[in-house]
Design an enzyme around this catalytic site. Sequence first.
Site, PDB file in Angstrom:
ATOM      1  N   GLU A  25       5.152 -17.593  26.279  1.00 32.74           N
ATOM      2  CA  GLU A  25       6.038 -16.544  25.353  1.00 32.74           C
ATOM      3  C   GLU A  25       6.694 -17.565  24.253  1.00 32.74           C
ATOM      4  O   GLU A  25       6.939 -18.482  24.415  1.00 32.74           O
ATOM      5  CB  GLU A  25       7.125 -16.232  26.528  1.00 32.74           C
ATOM      6  CG  GLU A  25       8.205 -15.441  25.858  1.00 32.74           C
ATOM      7  CD  GLU A  25       9.146 -14.489  26.804  1.00 32.74           C
ATOM      8  OE1 GLU A  25       9.058 -14.641  27.959  1.00 32.74           O
ATOM      9  OE2 GLU A  25       9.830 -13.662  26.240  1.00 32.74           O
ATOM     10  N   ASN A  70      10.102 -10.858  27.385  1.00 35.21           N
ATOM     11  CA  ASN A  70      11.172 -10.161  26.728  1.00 35.21           C
ATOM     12  C   ASN A  70      11.057 -10.223  25.261  1.00 35.21           C
ATOM     13  O   ASN A  70      11.159  -9.224  24.501  1.00 35.21           O
ATOM     14  CB  ASN A  70      12.586 -10.678  27.161  1.00 35.21           C
ATOM     15  CG  ASN A  70      13.098 -10.604  28.486  1.00 35.21           C
ATOM     16  OD1 ASN A  70      12.474  -9.836  29.165  1.00 35.21           O
ATOM     17  ND2 ASN A  70      13.831 -11.473  29.007  1.00 35.21           N
ATOM     18  N   ASN A 170       6.775  -4.744  28.680  1.00 34.18           N
ATOM     19  CA  ASN A 170       7.221  -5.713  29.421  1.00 34.18           C
ATOM     20  C   ASN A 170       8.554  -5.452  30.058  1.00 34.18           C
ATOM     21  O   ASN A 170       9.557  -4.978  29.295  1.00 34.18           O
ATOM     22  CB  ASN A 170       7.463  -6.963  28.862  1.00 34.18           C
ATOM     23  CG  ASN A 170       8.118  -8.253  29.637  1.00 34.18           C
ATOM     24  OD1 ASN A 170       7.368  -8.784  30.586  1.00 34.18           O
ATOM     25  ND2 ASN A 170       9.160  -8.585  29.289  1.00 34.18           N
ATOM     26  N   GLU A 171       8.684  -5.397  31.286  1.00 36.61           N
ATOM     27  CA  GLU A 171      10.121  -5.043  31.942  1.00 36.61           C
ATOM     28  C   GLU A 171      10.935  -4.015  31.398  1.00 36.61           C
ATOM     29  O   GLU A 171      12.058  -4.275  30.855  1.00 36.61           O
ATOM     30  CB  GLU A 171      10.999  -6.339  32.167  1.00 36.61           C
ATOM     31  CG  GLU A 171      10.114  -7.399  33.204  1.00 36.61           C
ATOM     32  CD  GLU A 171      10.904  -8.561  33.222  1.00 36.61           C
ATOM     33  OE1 GLU A 171      12.215  -9.012  32.805  1.00 36.61           O
ATOM     34  OE2 GLU A 171      10.645  -9.284  34.251  1.00 36.61           O
ATOM     35  N   GLU A 283       4.004 -12.212  36.170  1.00 34.40           N
ATOM     36  CA  GLU A 283       5.103 -13.270  36.021  1.00 34.40           C
ATOM     37  C   GLU A 283       5.604 -13.603  37.393  1.00 34.40           C
ATOM     38  O   GLU A 283       5.907 -12.821  38.169  1.00 34.40           O
ATOM     39  CB  GLU A 283       6.295 -12.775  35.273  1.00 34.40           C
ATOM     40  CG  GLU A 283       6.107 -12.690  33.595  1.00 34.40           C
ATOM     41  CD  GLU A 283       7.428 -12.423  32.781  1.00 34.40           C
ATOM     42  OE1 GLU A 283       8.447 -12.687  33.421  1.00 34.40           O
ATOM     43  OE2 GLU A 283       7.296 -11.772  31.926  1.00 34.40           O
ATOM     44  N   GLN A 328       6.382 -20.094  33.158  1.00 36.10           N
ATOM     45  CA  GLN A 328       5.357 -20.058  32.165  1.00 36.10           C
ATOM     46  C   GLN A 328       4.702 -21.204  32.225  1.00 36.10           C
ATOM     47  O   GLN A 328       4.691 -21.986  33.299  1.00 36.10           O
ATOM     48  CB  GLN A 328       6.305 -19.750  30.810  1.00 36.10           C
ATOM     49  CG  GLN A 328       6.877 -18.410  30.911  1.00 36.10           C
ATOM     50  CD  GLN A 328       7.693 -18.177  29.539  1.00 36.10           C
ATOM     51  OE1 GLN A 328       7.338 -18.823  28.495  1.00 36.10           O
ATOM     52  NE2 GLN A 328       8.405 -17.124  29.659  1.00 36.10           N
TER      53      GLN A 328
HETATM   54  O1  AHR Z   1       9.691 -15.727  31.776  1.00 33.99           O
HETATM   55  C1  AHR Z   1      10.914 -15.530  31.414  1.00 33.99           C
HETATM   56  C2  AHR Z   1      11.453 -14.038  31.237  1.00 33.99           C
HETATM   57  O2  AHR Z   1      11.587 -13.380  32.601  1.00 33.99           O
HETATM   58  C3  AHR Z   1      10.374 -13.110  30.649  1.00 33.99           C
HETATM   59  O3  AHR Z   1      10.582 -13.075  29.243  1.00 33.99           O
HETATM   60  C4  AHR Z   1      10.830 -11.519  31.215  1.00 33.99           C
HETATM   61  O4  AHR Z   1       9.548 -10.971  31.066  1.00 33.99           O
HETATM   62  C5  AHR Z   1      11.247 -12.169  32.535  1.00 33.99           C
HETATM   63  O5  AHR Z   1      12.551 -11.434  32.631  1.00 33.99           O
END
Ligand code: AHR
Length: 492
Positions: A25, A70, A170-171, A283, A328
């Site tokens: 990310e 995010n 995403n989320e 994730e 990540q």
């Molecule tokens: O991986 C860190 C963050 O965790 C990501 O941006 C988000 O999708 C999750 O809340």
Amino acid sequence: MTRIAIDPSRSLGRLDRQVFGGFIEHLGRCIYGGIYDEGSPLADERGFRKDVLGLLRELRPGVLRWPGGNFVSNYHWADGIGPKDARPRRPELAWGAEEPNRFGTDEFLEYCAELDTEPYICLNMGTGTLDEALAWVEYCNGSGRTAWADRRRANGRAEPYRVRYWGLGNEMYGDWQVGALSAEEYVRTATRWARAIRMLDPDARLVSCGMNGWNDWDRIVIDGLAPLVDMHSLHIYTGSDDYWTNVLQPHQAERAIRCAAALIERASYTKKIASPPRIAYDEWNVWFRTDDGTLEERYNFSDALAVGTYLNIFVRNCRWVRMANLAQLVNAIAPVVTTGQAAVTQPIYYPVLMHVQAALDIAADVHVDGPTVSPLGAGHHSRWPHRVADLGPFGLVDAAATTSADRHRLAVTLVNRAESEPETARIELRDTEFDGPVRVATVTAERDRGRRTLADVAGVHRTEGTEASHGPAVSVELPPQSFTVLEADLQG
Ligand code: AHR
């Protein structure tokens, strides 16, 4: 002693290599200064850090998710194509930074080719429009003489990239997400997006945005989108300073998979879906120490035990889990950490590496019978709201196994969570025997920290050897707090 009965003919399903996927990310130093480091003597002419690439290649990620997270919910992909010096610098809302846009779609897709991995692009459903999402798909995959496909050609890529995996946001449930939606709003919007994307690219594989697997959000989204998507995504982060909470919390993922699978089964029945969506754990990781916009978590070996357990869980549940993305890969909550001079590994790198190297084609049923741990009271020290105390007891040793398609080879991954005592694991095969000695590789916490150059990054201690087998059985002593891989040939 822990007895582990394995029947190689009792298949749990084909293991998809995409469960060994990764996620990068635009966050902290994950991309800039991690993956991509223009001007660094360690980078190639494209700006890719060669040392990082080397370490990631070893992990052979089956799929790579990008650009967030995010971040994606305020990312306009078209800012990141074309001549680099003409690309705009933008405010970045999710992590409070600035996005220089020097690493964009073409750089990401070239990186995937370099890593020999499948790209998985998450779409911006925050500030982004459907038009913009369609343009992104067209830019990547269009083969006709259309404007965005021509832009790709003008930027140097004649052939379509054939990106198959597209995430529908995403989320989108969280107030930390730019443009968060209610579940009903999300279903309505994602339905429109899914239909249109499929019209443009019938080969697109779409992933709906899930939460933790057991939430009403998941229920509503699965009910609404199961007929339209290939996978439903889940996210999980766990972690605690309390050793037992830290090593046992990954079992939450097993509950999440059960719950999401039940919701999918129900939707498939009520909506008569012939090929129901599967789960993408897009994730997952240990993460509880840092929340400062860099997420530069320093891992210890109990985190490595948790990571080894997560992967055991994905292997055991491979019928449902078709993709999982370690969040990540570099610097931000990551197995690989860089400085200007070097890229080094954290302890969580090793269970991933060893799983990847050992994993075979088919997951085999494993029955573990031995000492157990009850996580009574565990969960109190965790930053994360989900509990583990209502689950368990769990085996002191956590195990998963895979076999080759011809069942001539077996790999077993074992996490010994005992804090200070070794544990003997006795593997007993059903209806077959070992063919020769069993190869054993173990990692434990580093013993000699004095030799490290990067003082804040812990390493591991690795041993390798063989153990004599006796017909269908082999016994291995697992050191306390260790991750072990057994690899064996089986009689045909
Ligand atoms: O991986 C860190 C963050 O965790 C990501 O941006 C988000 O999708 C999750 O809340």
